[in-house]
Design a protein around this motif. Structure first.
Motif, PDB file in Angstrom:
ATOM      1  N   ALA A 239      -0.061   3.362 -10.667  1.00 33.02           N
ATOM      2  CA  ALA A 239       1.331   3.712 -10.959  1.00 33.02           C
ATOM      3  C   ALA A 239       2.282   2.791 -10.200  1.00 33.02           C
ATOM      4  CB  ALA A 239       1.600   5.176 -10.599  1.00 33.02           C
ATOM      5  N   VAL A 240       1.957   2.508  -8.951  1.00 34.68           N
ATOM      6  CA  VAL A 240       2.795   1.596  -8.160  1.00 34.68           C
ATOM      7  C   VAL A 240       2.804   0.213  -8.813  1.00 34.68           C
ATOM      8  CG1 VAL A 240       3.033   0.430  -5.921  1.00 34.68           C
ATOM      9  CG2 VAL A 240       2.453   2.868  -5.994  1.00 34.68           C
TER      10      VAL A 240
ATOM     11  N   HIS B  71       0.872  -1.178   0.000  1.00 31.93           N
ATOM     12  CA  HIS B  71       0.000   0.000   0.000  1.00 31.93           C
ATOM     13  C   HIS B  71       0.901   1.218   0.000  1.00 31.93           C
ATOM     14  CE1 HIS B  71      -1.627   3.233   2.753  1.00 31.93           C
ATOM     15  NE2 HIS B  71      -2.356   3.361   1.674  1.00 31.93           N
ATOM     16  N   SER B  72       0.718   2.096  -0.967  1.00 28.85           N
ATOM     17  CA  SER B  72       1.495   3.332  -0.973  1.00 28.85           C
ATOM     18  C   SER B  72       0.589   4.483  -0.562  1.00 28.85           C
ATOM     19  CB  SER B  72       2.124   3.546  -2.346  1.00 28.85           C
ATOM     20  OG  SER B  72       2.735   4.798  -2.436  1.00 28.85           O
ATOM     21  N   LEU B  73      -0.215   4.990  -1.502  1.00 33.45           N
ATOM     22  CA  LEU B  73      -1.065   6.141  -1.208  1.00 33.45           C
ATOM     23  C   LEU B  73      -2.467   5.899  -1.759  1.00 33.45           C
ATOM     24  CD1 LEU B  73       1.597   8.815  -2.179  1.00 33.45           C
ATOM     25  CD2 LEU B  73       0.864   8.304   0.148  1.00 33.45           C
ATOM     26  N   PHE B  74      -3.300   6.909  -1.669  1.00 28.47           N
ATOM     27  CA  PHE B  74      -4.693   6.792  -2.101  1.00 28.47           C
ATOM     28  C   PHE B  74      -4.808   6.758  -3.630  1.00 28.47           C
ATOM     29  CE2 PHE B  74      -9.087   8.696  -0.775  1.00 28.47           C
ATOM     30  CZ  PHE B  74      -9.716   7.544  -1.213  1.00 28.47           C
ATOM     31  N   GLU B  75      -4.041   7.648  -4.274  1.00 28.35           N
ATOM     32  CA  GLU B  75      -4.283   7.899  -5.694  1.00 28.35           C
ATOM     33  C   GLU B  75      -3.271   7.268  -6.639  1.00 28.35           C
ATOM     34  OE1 GLU B  75      -2.906   9.676  -3.422  1.00 28.35           O
ATOM     35  OE2 GLU B  75      -2.325  11.688  -4.050  1.00 28.35           O
ATOM     36  N   ASN B  76      -2.391   6.411  -6.130  1.00 27.21           N
ATOM     37  CA  ASN B  76      -1.302   5.974  -7.010  1.00 27.21           C
ATOM     38  C   ASN B  76      -1.193   4.461  -7.211  1.00 27.21           C
ATOM     39  OD1 ASN B  76      -0.267   5.168  -4.584  1.00 27.21           O
ATOM     40  ND2 ASN B  76       1.646   6.298  -4.744  1.00 27.21           N
TER      41      ASN B  76
ATOM     42  N   GLN C 148      -6.206   9.532 -12.915  1.00 28.11           N
ATOM     43  CA  GLN C 148      -5.089   9.910 -13.804  1.00 28.11           C
ATOM     44  C   GLN C 148      -4.022   8.825 -13.855  1.00 28.11           C
ATOM     45  OE1 GLN C 148      -3.388  13.870 -13.331  1.00 28.11           O
ATOM     46  NE2 GLN C 148      -1.360  13.009 -13.655  1.00 28.11           N
ATOM     47  N   ALA C 149      -3.676   8.299 -12.683  1.00 30.09           N
ATOM     48  CA  ALA C 149      -2.643   7.253 -12.642  1.00 30.09           C
ATOM     49  C   ALA C 149      -3.126   5.996 -13.366  1.00 30.09           C
ATOM     50  CB  ALA C 149      -2.278   6.923 -11.202  1.00 30.09           C
TER      51      ALA C 149
ATOM     52  N   SER D 137       2.303  -0.513 -11.881  1.00 31.21           N
ATOM     53  CA  SER D 137       3.063  -0.489 -13.138  1.00 31.21           C
ATOM     54  C   SER D 137       4.563  -0.534 -12.850  1.00 31.21           C
ATOM     55  CB  SER D 137       2.691   0.734 -13.981  1.00 31.21           C
ATOM     56  OG  SER D 137       3.151   1.932 -13.393  1.00 31.21           O
TER      57      SER D 137
END
Lengths: 395, 290
Positions: free
Chosen positions: B66-67, B58-63, B101-102, B69
Motif C-alpha cells: 500500500a505504501v 519503512h512504514s509497518l509490517f503489513e502495508n 491483503q494490501a 502504491s
C-alpha cells in the motif's frame, strides 16, 4: 466583500473545501457516515474539476498506508474515515505521526461497535488521542469546511510537520443541509501555500524514512513530536486569525467563548453540541442564570493554559463528553480538564456528563437537567461524573 | 560499490543482504525502495545509519504494498518522471501472511511497481517462528518437531500463483543462489509495466541451521532437488523454466539443514520424507522441469 451562501449537504461543503486545498493524492475506503465526502470528491475527479489522483483502496488500513507513501514522496494528501475505519488505521496513525508526515483527514465522528451503531458520538477520534495527530473539532458545517485549509497550513508548517484530523459529528454535520459559503479558490490559494517539504523520497537526494531507533535515540524522537505539538499550540490561534483576515470568518483558535466573562457555571464541550448549548445559554441568560460556554476546538494539542485562564472566574465547570473511558466513568474532556486544573490554585468542581452516545439526541432539556443537577454543588453536595439521560427501562 | 552499502548488521552469510544487493544491482540508483518490517529493514537502518544508497521507506509490517502504491501515485500526481522504479522488498511473513491483503489491493489496482518477496520460510527477525512460507515438516520455534510432531504440518502457500491470479503481467521465481538469473528477472519485472512480482528463495543460515558459508550451496540444492522450481510467468502463463539435468533426491537438500534433522532421527521420519519428495515430483511434473 459580499459572498453568496448556498444550501448544501455538510459532506459536500467539506469535499469542496478539500478540492480548493488541492491535494495531490486522495485515498479512502467507504464507511458510513463518511461516504458522501469521498463520493463527492470522486465526482469532482471524474468531472475533471479536480486535478488529483484518487485511490480506491481495499481497506482503511491501506488508505492511510498509501498516504504515508504518497506524503513521503512529497504529495499533499487527504483521506476521510470514521469509527471502525479509524480504529483499523490505528497502528498506521502512530507511524504517520512518527515519520512527521502532514497527512490531513476528516474524521466524521461515529460510535464504535459492539453493539454496532452507525450514528454519532466521538469515541472514535478520542480513542486515537495518543497517536500524535492534531485533532480539531468543528461546531457546524461552515467550520467543518473552513477547518480544512487551516489544518493543512498547520500540519505542513515546517516547525510542526504532524498529521491532523479535522473532526465533524457524523450525520449531525455530515448529512445536514445548511446555508454555507463554499470556500473560494482564490482566497484559498492566498491563504494556503503549496506544500514543499524539505525531505522526500527523491532519487537525487536519497534519504531513509522509518529507521530503527534503539533506546539511545527513541526518546528524543518522541520528545520532538511533543515539541512540534507545542508549536502547533501557538500557531492554531495565529492561523485561525489569518483565516479570519482572508475569509472573514473565525471560530476561535484553541478555544472559543460564549457568554463566558461573568459566567459562574461554565459548560465545556466539543463539536456540534455547542450549538445546542449556546441556545440553552441564551434561554437561561434571559432568566438571569449566569451560564457560559467554553468551546474546546483543539483537543490535541490540549490548550492547558488557555483553559486555565478562561476558567479563572468559574464556580462550577460541566464537561460534556460524547465518549467514555470505560472503567473510569469519565469522558476524555472531563479527565483532561480536571488534570489541567490540578497544578494550579483553581479549585473548581468539574462535573463530567457523558451524553449523546451512538447518536442519541441531546436536546436543550437534557442540558438544562444537567445544569440543575450540577448546581447541587452550591449546596455542598459532591456530584459524580455520570452517563446522563439513561433510559429507565434499560438502566 | 553496491547501492546496499557495507557496514549493515546482517549475519555472515545472510540471504536478505544478498537479495537486497542483487535487487539494487539490477535496478540502479533511479529506484525507490519500500521495506516492510523484517530482518532486512532492521539490520540496514539502525538510526542514524542507513545502508541504503537509494530513497528508502519503512512504514509497518503489513502495508509495504500500500505504501509503494502511494509512492507511485504521488510521483504521477506530482508530474515526476515515470522512469523511477518503485520496488517493495518484503519477507515471507510480510508477504504471504500479514501483508497479503494490501498486496492483493495493490495488484488489483494495477500500480506500476515490483514486489519482491525474499522468502526465508519463517519469521527470522523474531526468532524463527513459522509463517505461511514455512515448508512441510520444517522445525521452527512455533512448529517444533517433538515426540508427537514432525514439525510444521502445513504446506507452503503458493504465492506466485496467487499473484498470477490477480492478472499480473510478470511473475517469476528466483533464488539468491542464482545471482545472474535473479538480477535478470528483477530487471525484467521492473521493466514490464504494471504490478510485477519476483519470489526469491532465500536460505537463512541462522533459521535453517547451516553454516553461513553454505547459503549458496543450500540454495542450489533447493533448485537441484526441485524443491524450488525457477520459472517465469507472463500474463498467467508459464513461459520459461530452468530445466534440471540430474535431479537430486530431496534428502540431499533436507540433510544439509538443521530444521529437517529430526526427519532422519525420529522413528517414521524417513517415511515422512516421501511426502516431501512428492512435492518435488509435483513441481517437476507441473512445471516440466525435466
Amino acid at each position: 466583500m459580499r459572498r453568496r451562501m448556498v444550501v448544501v449537504e455538510g459532506s459536500y461543503a467539506v469535499a469542496h473545501a478539500v478540492k480548493v486545498c488541492k491535494p495531490h493524492v486522495i485515498s479512502a475506503y467507504p464507511i458510513t457516515p463518511q461516504t458522501h465526502i469521498v463520493e463527492d470528491l470522486s465526482q469532482f475527479v471524474a468531472d475533471g474539476d479536480m486535478n488529483c489522483e484518487y485511490m480506491n483502496v481495499e481497506s482503511e488500513f491501506s488508505a492511510i498506508s498509501a498516504l504515508i507513501g504518497a506524503s513521503a514522496a512529497g504529495a499533499r494528501t487527504y483521506s476521510s474515515t470514521t469509527s471502525q475505519g479509524l480504529a483499523l488505521m490505528h497502528e498506521a496513525l502512530f507511524n504517520a505521526s512518527g515519520m512527521r508526515l502532514p497527512i490531513v483527514m476528516t474524521v466524521v465522528n461515529r460510535a464504535l461497535s459492539a453493539p454496532i451503531n452507525i450514528w454519532n458520538d466521538q469515541q472514535d477520534s478520542i480513542s486515537q488521542r495518543d497517536t500524535g495527530w492534531i485533532q480539531l473539532y468543528a461546531e457546524d458545517v461552515q467550520e467543518s469546511a473552513d477547518m480544512l485549509p487551516q489544518v493543512y497550513k498547520l500540519a505542513e508548517d515546517e516547525e510542526i510537520l504532524l498529521p491532523a484530523m479535522a473532526c465533524m459529528d457524523g450525520f449531525i454535520l455530515s448529512h445536514v443541509y445548511e446555508p454555507v459559503i463554499l470556500l473560494e479558490q482564490s482566497l484559498t490559494d492566498e491563504f494556503l501555500p503549496p506544500y514543499s517539504p524539505e525531505f522526500t523520497l527523491d532519487t537525487k537526494n536519497p534519504v531513509s524514512f522509518g529507521a530503527l531507533a534503539d533506546p539511545s535515540t527513541y526518546t528524543e524522537f518522541r520528545y520532538k513530536q511533543e515539541k512540534a505539538m507545542g508549536v502547533a499550540l501557538e500557531k492554531i490561534e495565529e492561523i485561525a486569525k489569518e483565516f479570519k483576515d482572508v475569509y472573514g470568518r473565525y471560530y476561535g483558535g484553541l478555544i472559543d467563548e460564549y457568554a463566558l466573562d461573568d459566567a459562574e457555571i461554565v459548560i465545556m464541550a466539543m463539536g456540534s453540541v455547542i450549538g445546542t448549548v449556546k441556545d440553552t445559554i441564551d434561554e437561561l441568560r434571559s432568566e438571569g442564570e449566569p451560564v457560559g460556554l467554553l468551546k474546546v476546538r483543539s483537543f490535541r494539542p490540549f490548550p492547558v493554559d488557555a483553559i486555565r485562564s478562561a476558567l479563572k472566574n468559574a464556580k462550577i465547570v460541566i464537561t460534556i463528553d460524547k465518549n467514555i473511558s470505560i472503567g473510569k466513568n469519565e469522558g476524555a474532556l472531563c479527565t483532561e480538564v480536571k488534570a489541567c486544573l490540578y497544578n494550579t490554585d483553581l479549585r473548581i468542581p468539574v462535573i463530567g456528563v457523558m451524553l449523546g452516545f451512538g447518536g442519541r439526541d441531546i436536546p436543550m432539556s437534557t442540558i438544562k437537567k444537567v445544569i440543575n443537577k450540577a448546581k447541587l454543588v452550591e449546596k455542598g453536595i459532591y456530584v459524580e461524573s455520570e452517563i446522563a439521560d439513561l433510559r429507565e427501562d434499560m438502566a | 560499490m553496491s547501492l546496499l552499502k557495507p557496514g549493515h548488521r546482517g549475519c555472515a552469510g545472510c540471504c536478505d543482504a544478498l537479495a537486497g544487493k542483487f535487487v539494487l544491482d539490477a535496478l540502479g540508483e533511479n529506484t525507490i525502495v519500500v521495506s516492510p518490517t523484517g530482518c532486512l529493514e532492521v539490520f540496514t537502518t539502525p538510526y542514524p545509519e542507513s545502508a541504503w544508497g537509494v530513497p528508502w521507506i519503512h512504514s509497518l509490517f503489513e502495508n509495504a504494498a500500500a505504501v509503494a502504491s502511494g509512492v507511485e501515485v504521488a510521483l504521477k500526481a506530482l508530474g515526476k518522471k515515470n522512469d523511477i522504479k518503485i520496488v517493495a522488498i518484503g519477507g515471507d511473513g510480510a508477504t504471504l501472511d500479514i501483508g497479503l491483503q494490501a498486496i492483493s489491493g495493490a495488484f488489483e489496482r494495477g500500480h506500476n511497481f515490483t514486489y519482491i518477496c525474499v522468502d526465508n520460510e519463517a519469521y527470522m527477525n523474531t526468532g524463527v517462528q513459522r509463517s505461511g512460507g514455512t515448508p512441510l515438516y520444517a522445525s521452527t520455534t512455533t512448529s517444533p518437531a517433538g515426540k508427537v510432531s514432525f514439525g510444521n504440518p502445513q504446506h507452503k502457500k503458493n504465492m506466485p500463483a496467487i499473484i498470477a491470479a490477480h492478472g499480473s503481467p510478470y511473475v517469476a521465481t528466483a533464488s539468491v543462489a542464482y545471482a545472474p538469473d535473479m538480477i535478470r528477472k528483477v530487471k525484467k519485472a521492473a521493466d514490464v509495466k504494471g504490478p510485477t512480482y519476483v519470489h526469491v528463495h532465500a536460505p537463512c543460515c541462522t533459521g535453517w541451521r547451516f553454516e553461513g558459508s553454505k547459503t549458496i550451496e543450500v540454495g542450489k540444492l533447493a533448485v537441484e532437488t526441485a524443491m524450488w522450481p525457477l520459472y517465469e510467468m507472463e500474463n498467467g502463463v508459464v513461459t520459461n523454466v530452468r530445466k534440471l539435468k540430474n535431479r537430486k533426491p530431496v534428502e540431499e537438500y533436507l540433510k544439509a539443514q538443521g530444521r529437517f534433522k529430526h526427519l532422519f532421527t525420529m522413528q517414521g521420519g524417513l517415511e515422512e520424507i516421501k511426502k516431501i519428495q512428492a512435492i518435488a515430483d509435483w513441481n517437476v511434473k507441473h512445471f516440466g522441469l525435466e
